[in-house]
Design a protein around this motif. Structure first.
Motif, PDB file in Angstrom:
ATOM      1  N   HIS A 106      24.265  76.600  37.189  1.00  0.00           N
ATOM      2  CA  HIS A 106      25.539  76.699  36.474  1.00  0.00           C
ATOM      3  C   HIS A 106      26.503  75.611  36.925  1.00  0.00           C
ATOM      4  O   HIS A 106      27.235  75.042  36.109  1.00  0.00           O
ATOM      5  CB  HIS A 106      26.166  78.074  36.702  1.00  0.00           C
ATOM      6  CG  HIS A 106      25.462  79.173  35.972  1.00  0.00           C
ATOM      7  ND1 HIS A 106      25.610  80.496  36.298  1.00  0.00           N
ATOM      8  CD2 HIS A 106      24.591  79.140  34.938  1.00  0.00           C
ATOM      9  CE1 HIS A 106      24.873  81.235  35.496  1.00  0.00           C
ATOM     10  NE2 HIS A 106      24.244  80.431  34.664  1.00  0.00           N
ATOM     11  N   GLN A 131      27.581  73.131  34.013  1.00  0.00           N
ATOM     12  CA  GLN A 131      28.980  73.278  33.613  1.00  0.00           C
ATOM     13  C   GLN A 131      29.889  72.258  34.294  1.00  0.00           C
ATOM     14  O   GLN A 131      31.111  72.378  34.217  1.00  0.00           O
ATOM     15  CB  GLN A 131      29.444  74.708  33.912  1.00  0.00           C
ATOM     16  CG  GLN A 131      28.685  75.757  33.102  1.00  0.00           C
ATOM     17  CD  GLN A 131      29.081  77.184  33.451  1.00  0.00           C
ATOM     18  OE1 GLN A 131      30.023  77.409  34.219  1.00  0.00           O
ATOM     19  NE2 GLN A 131      28.362  78.140  32.904  1.00  0.00           N
ATOM     20  N   GLN A 132      29.282  71.248  34.902  1.00  0.00           N
ATOM     21  CA  GLN A 132      30.027  70.137  35.503  1.00  0.00           C
ATOM     22  C   GLN A 132      31.126  70.658  36.432  1.00  0.00           C
ATOM     23  O   GLN A 132      32.309  70.374  36.286  1.00  0.00           O
ATOM     24  CB  GLN A 132      30.621  69.244  34.415  1.00  0.00           C
ATOM     25  CG  GLN A 132      29.609  68.643  33.477  1.00  0.00           C
ATOM     26  CD  GLN A 132      28.597  67.736  34.175  1.00  0.00           C
ATOM     27  OE1 GLN A 132      28.891  67.157  35.234  1.00  0.00           O
ATOM     28  NE2 GLN A 132      27.407  67.604  33.602  1.00  0.00           N
ATOM     29  N   LEU A 138      33.110  77.007  41.025  1.00  0.00           N
ATOM     30  CA  LEU A 138      31.708  77.298  40.712  1.00  0.00           C
ATOM     31  C   LEU A 138      30.797  77.198  41.927  1.00  0.00           C
ATOM     32  O   LEU A 138      29.704  77.763  41.926  1.00  0.00           O
ATOM     33  CB  LEU A 138      31.206  76.347  39.615  1.00  0.00           C
ATOM     34  CG  LEU A 138      31.827  76.523  38.229  1.00  0.00           C
ATOM     35  CD1 LEU A 138      31.074  75.681  37.208  1.00  0.00           C
ATOM     36  CD2 LEU A 138      31.824  77.974  37.787  1.00  0.00           C
ATOM     37  N   THR A 182      39.271  75.860  27.433  1.00  0.00           N
ATOM     38  CA  THR A 182      37.840  76.040  27.182  1.00  0.00           C
ATOM     39  C   THR A 182      37.282  74.877  26.377  1.00  0.00           C
ATOM     40  O   THR A 182      36.164  74.423  26.626  1.00  0.00           O
ATOM     41  CB  THR A 182      37.564  77.366  26.447  1.00  0.00           C
ATOM     42  OG1 THR A 182      38.201  77.354  25.169  1.00  0.00           O
ATOM     43  CG2 THR A 182      38.070  78.552  27.243  1.00  0.00           C
ATOM     44  N   ALA A 199      36.886  71.901  28.681  1.00  0.00           N
ATOM     45  CA  ALA A 199      35.715  72.069  29.540  1.00  0.00           C
ATOM     46  C   ALA A 199      34.432  71.761  28.774  1.00  0.00           C
ATOM     47  O   ALA A 199      33.525  71.094  29.297  1.00  0.00           O
ATOM     48  CB  ALA A 199      35.673  73.489  30.098  1.00  0.00           C
ATOM     49  N   VAL A 200      34.345  72.225  27.546  1.00  0.00           N
ATOM     50  CA  VAL A 200      33.164  71.948  26.724  1.00  0.00           C
ATOM     51  C   VAL A 200      33.009  70.445  26.496  1.00  0.00           C
ATOM     52  O   VAL A 200      31.905  69.897  26.533  1.00  0.00           O
ATOM     53  CB  VAL A 200      33.249  72.704  25.386  1.00  0.00           C
ATOM     54  CG1 VAL A 200      32.169  72.217  24.425  1.00  0.00           C
ATOM     55  CG2 VAL A 200      33.096  74.204  25.607  1.00  0.00           C
ATOM     56  N   MET A 222      31.559  68.847  29.622  1.00  0.00           N
ATOM     57  CA  MET A 222      30.133  69.153  29.758  1.00  0.00           C
ATOM     58  C   MET A 222      29.296  68.321  28.788  1.00  0.00           C
ATOM     59  O   MET A 222      28.217  67.825  29.134  1.00  0.00           O
ATOM     60  CB  MET A 222      29.896  70.638  29.487  1.00  0.00           C
ATOM     61  CG  MET A 222      30.543  71.561  30.488  1.00  0.00           C
ATOM     62  SD  MET A 222      30.350  73.288  29.982  1.00  0.00           S
ATOM     63  CE  MET A 222      31.674  74.046  30.925  1.00  0.00           C
ATOM     64  N   ALA A 266      34.268  81.746  30.362  1.00  0.00           N
ATOM     65  CA  ALA A 266      33.008  82.487  30.257  1.00  0.00           C
ATOM     66  C   ALA A 266      33.043  83.521  29.136  1.00  0.00           C
ATOM     67  O   ALA A 266      32.023  83.779  28.482  1.00  0.00           O
ATOM     68  CB  ALA A 266      32.690  83.162  31.586  1.00  0.00           C
TER      69      ALA A 266
END
Length: 957
Positions: A91, A95-96, A107, A190, A193-194, A197, A290
């Motif tokens: 993960h 998920q960088q 993380l 979010t 973050a995407v 990644m 998440a």
């Protein structure tokens, strides 16, 4: 988005981007891998050129097919200890974790997951009334409470808005869970973050630290913004918790939410680092990431699967009956026990997660052991740093496990559970002893296993599934009991619903592959990775052949392939074009034609001539003279002519990349000229031209000021007014905003005019040259017509005389049609809904059509890929052929340079083919002539040598 763009447009990011582009262009050695030796790499070819990159992109569309080739055993994977195979380490990489979550520790030590594992299964029951309250509140607010009329809702958008408050009710409670600004910041985080990644997945490892930190700038901004809302609440909870700890008699009712669980568990486990308010705020962001998108996708898929099912199956009615009955049994208040008896709702959710899965594999782990990990039963070893996972899609679609596996059967899992309960009830009614009254079928949504893996499996299965099941079952209960949902006429995939008057009734209307509806990376793959690049245009053509005249080509845009609709989409008045200014320029164009003929003659004596380079120089010299009173003098030096073509080819090759990432243009403009020249020497002349255009723009601004300033001398005013027909002067005299009249902005527009005006004329002449030489009868007829009208080849005719020659006109039109001009689509947006046949296209939907498709449509032009000028003879102006001749566009979007281009074409053709006998040299139609790449205009293959000719004679008459 503007904030992100501002961050991108700084010199550091610009330089890093240029380095990245150069690296990708030069990179060949991508075959090294940490994958186990001896294990086949599915999808990877034998070529060393971008083989790993190509395999990675192919996995976007072919992963399910590839996964079916291997059925990994689940038990072996889940039995490995964490120090050998780590879920958390996977993960962190995927998920960088270094960049995407505000701090690596989020993380590295996923304490928030630990809190959920420990607390959520025990606490979720008490949360049920709160979640029900939030579900009811958000549904009433978003879907409304009107019981008299139907309301259309966007499923994706409305589910997103429904899920966010409900999730945050569990995370930090009222009132913050309903704060729109807070929720918007979390949603933006979010998405940031995407983005990180996705981009870093395709970034060379040595550049990841630089690119990752730059992309993380917006994440830091989101952290600051969300902390304005979360930190006061965190400090308050910590203070109340400490007061209660010091004095148990303190009157404070601890809220039942994640924030309270986190503080209590960190206190009990003596984790002061996890009681740091800043770290807790970071954990709240990770939880939102998440929960939001995964829960929204699961909810939306379940809703669509139910709504698209045949109403005769009674799925919604069955869920409604069950919800009404169970709620009554629970005394009008939802409880965990009551939800556990909602077998139908649970089955509908589990079946949707099974059949509409949005992942291809799961139980993914990273090998941590230095010596790797060995699978002795299958005889392979995975080295340290590699990843292993199990196939998720194929077990969930295996007909041996699930009969008719691709059909959504909402009650697939509830029937056996309800059936056994009926048996139990019958036994009780007969007075028979029954020891076990719970169903034996362990098929609830919460149960994971080798044939159901949406939540993973084993000790690291998703702890949030306990909340997801409660949340979605409550949503289904509220939807079923409070709303009537009109059944959809289509089922799954990439589709557009038919109009109510559709004669096909309930027939499914597929309109494109599912991958195109899900992501724009499919277009990226086709344009950047596949083959020689620029291939998405031909993929759209394939979609049309498979799905029909209207297809969805990305999540936001549709494409129509129907010539009759081109004029509908481009409706509007046609602007009048002033031909007088071009007539004044005609003597200059004749001089350019003479230079063109001289260059063709002289260069042919030394070597075969690339006619595209000559025609490009001719066209660009002309358009510069017309638009800016300035000539580039490209025809006067063969080396300059050749270099200019290489420059234009370099731009064309970059066009697919720029189309995918339009922000590249403003970024590159920020790079110092000396750096670009050093790294991309082919663009030297291009940069010089851009500088010249900026100077011309400044000169035009000064002249315009002189002409409008009464204090300036009369001679200056006259000089400025003489430039009235010029392009830059027309911009200055227009009613555009002043921000559009700066020297920089006008210089950019000027450069665009040169690029567009040169290539279109040059490609048309190049295409014509090939087809005239390979069709001697067509060439002979053209030459006879020219000889009749122009007995002396050195005494040129004027444009107005040439355009009266029918065969010459037919040859020019057929050459433009066969080339196709624009290969790129031109999406337009209508502010009102549009109707195309049986489809209703919502307002605001980008609608694309491709000029090349109209010009190559066989219903309008039989044998569309055959060079046949005779098709243009004796046609009515309103004939389908003339109405669909859209090389210059239609309506208000017609090309402003049409008259100039026509003049260039007629004068050049009349001179070259009246004066010279030509033969081809090493020229192949498929390699050198036909458009095989979408570089805005249609371009020949990258391996093209150009259309090359020799002059073999110059007839006198």
């Amino acid at each position: 988005m503007s904030g992100l763009l501002d961050q991108i447009l700084n010199p550091v990011i610009t330089i890093s981007f240029v380095v990245l582009v150069v690296y990708l262009i030069r990179s060949h050695l991508t075959t090294q891998s940490s994958a186990p030796l001896g294990v086949p790499w599915i999808g990877k070819g034998s070529s060393r050129f971008f083989s790993q990159t190509k395999a990675s992109f192919l996995s976007i569309t072919r992963m399910q097919e590839w996964m079916a080739t291997g059925y990994q055993k689940l038990k072996w994977l889940t039995e490995q200890p964490d120090h050998i195979l780590s879920t958390a380490a996977f993960h962190y990489d995927a998920q960088q974790g270094d960049y995407a979550f505000t701090h690596p520790r989020v993380l590295q030590d996923p304490y928030h997951e630990h809190v959920l594992h420990k607390c959520l299964p025990r606490k979720v029951g008490a949360l049920v009334p709160d979640i029900w309250e939030e579900v009811a509140h958000t549904f009433d607010q978003i879907w409304g409470t009107d019981t008299d009329s139907w309301k259309e809702v966007n499923s994706h958008e409305s589910i997103d808005r429904l899920v966010a408050p409900t999730v945050n009710r569990m995370i930090l409670g009222l009132p913050l869970c309903r704060n729109e600004s807070y929720l918007s910041e979390m949603h933006s985080f979010t998405m940031n973050a995407v983005t990180i990644m996705t981009v870093l997945q395709f970034t060379p490892s040595f550049l990841a630290p630089l690119i990752g930190r730059l992309l993380a700038i917006p994440v830091s901004s989101r952290l600051r913004n969300t902390c304005e809302y979360t930190l006061p609440l965190i400090h308050e909870r910590l203070a109340n918790s400490q007061r209660r700890k010091l004095n148990p008699s303190v009157q404070w009712q601890e809220p039942n939410d994640y924030l309270s669980w986190h503080i209590a568990l960190a206190t009990a486990e003596n984790r002061p680092d996890e009681l740091d308010p800043a770290m807790i705020a970071r954990r709240l962001m990770a939880l939102n990431f998440a929960a939001l998108h995964t829960t929204a996708l699961g909810s939306m898929n379940c809703l669509l699967d139910l709504a698209a099912s045949d109403p005769a199956q009674g799925y919604m009615a069955g869920i409604r009956e069950e919800a009404t009955r169970v709620l009554a049994e629970e005394g009008g208040t939802w409880t965990k026990a009551g939800l556990n008896r909602c077998y139908r709702a649970d089955s509908a959710l589990r079946e949707s997660l099974r059949v509409s899965n949005f992942m291809s594999r799961n139980v993914q782990k990273k090998v941590l052991a230095r010596e790797g990990v060995v699978n002795r039963s299958e005889g392979w070893r995975a080295p340290q740093g590699s990843y292993v996972a199990v196939d998720m899609h194929n077990p969930q679609h295996d007909p041996a496990i699930y009969p008719d596996p691709d059909t959504y059967d909402a009650f697939r899992f509830s029937r056996p559970r309800e059936g056994e309960l009926e048996i139990v009830k019958e036994g009780e009614n007969k007075g028979e002893g029954v020891e076990d009254t719970s169903p034996r079928y362990n098929t609830s949504t919460l149960t994971t296993g080798g044939t159901f893996l949406p939540f993973g499996h084993g000790r690291h299965a998703c702890p949030g599934r306990f909340f997801v099941a409660v949340e979605i079952k409550l949503m289904l209960a509220y939807m079923a009991t409070k709303y009537e949902i009109e059944p959809l006429e289509v089922v799954g995939g990439n589709q557009i619903a038919a109009d109510e008057g559709d004669d096909q009734g309930q027939e499914e209307k597929r309109c494109g592959p599912k991958i195109a509806a899900v992501t724009k990376w499919y277009e990226f793959y086709m344009d950047i990775v596949r083959g020689q690049g620029g291939q998405f245009k031909w993929e759209i053509d394939r979609m049309h052949r498979e799905y029909g005249p209207i297809v969805r080509i990305n999540p936001d845009e549709i494409h129509i392939d129907d010539p009759s609709w081109f004029q509908v989409l481009n409706a509007g008045p046609t602007s009048k074009r002033n031909r007088s200014s071009i007539a004044d320029l005609e003597p200059f164009i004749h001089k350019r034609v003479e230079l063109l003929c001289d260059a063709l003659r002289s260069q042919s004596r030394k070597a075969p001539v690339d006619v595209h380079a000559l025609f490009l120089a001719y066209a660009n010299d002309t358009v510069c003279a017309y638009s800016f009173d300035y000539s580039m003098n490209l025809l006067e030096d063969p080396e300059i002519t050749s270099n200019w073509k290489m420059t234009i080819n370099a731009i064309a090759s970059l066009t697919p990349l720029i189309k995918q990432f339009p922000w590249i243009i403003p970024v590159v403009r920020r790079v110092p000229g000396w750096l670009l020249r050093a790294m991309l020497p082919k663009l030297e002349r291009l940069l010089s031209l851009q500088t010249r255009m900026n100077c011309e723009a400044n000169k035009a601004i000064q002249n315009h000021q002189n002409a409008t300033d009464p204090k300036k001398s009369e001679s200056n005013q006259v000089k400025a007014i003489e430039q009235k027909a010029r392009f830059l002067q027309q911009i200055l005299e227009s009613n555009l905003a002043s921000s559009e009249k700066t020297a920089e902005r006008m210089g950019q527009e000027a450069f665009s005019i040169i690029a567009a005006g040169g290539e279109t004329v040059a490609r048309t002449l190049t295409t014509m040259t090939y087809y005239l030489i390979t069709n001697p009868s067509v060439l002979a007829k053209l030459r006879r017509e020219l000889q009749s009208a122009q007995p002396d080849p050195l005494t040129p005719l004027q444009f107005q005389e040439l355009e009266q020659l029918p065969w010459l006109t037919a040859v020019i039109k057929e050459s433009m049609r066969l080339w196709g001009v624009m290969a790129s689509r031109s999406p337009l947006v209508s502010p009102t809904p549009l109707t195309y046949k049986d489809w209703v296209i919502p307002a605001g939907t980008p609608i694309g059509m491709t000029m090349m498709n109209v010009l190559h449509n066989p219903t309008v032009y039989p044998s569309p890929h055959t060079f046949d000028p005779s098709r243009w003879l004796d046609l009515n102006p309103n004939s389908p052929e003339n109405q669909n001749f859209v090389c210059y566009g239609k309506g208000s979007r017609m090309c402003l340079g049409m008259n100039l281009a026509q003049t260039e074409l007629y004068l050049a053709v009349a001179a070259v083919f009246r004066r010279f006998d030509l033969e081809l040299y090493d020229t192949e139609r498929l390699r050198d002539v036909e458009s095989t790449r979408d570089c805005f205009t249609g371009e020949a293959s990258k391996g093209s040598h150009g259309v090359r000719v020799r002059v073999v004679g110059e007839p006198e008459q």
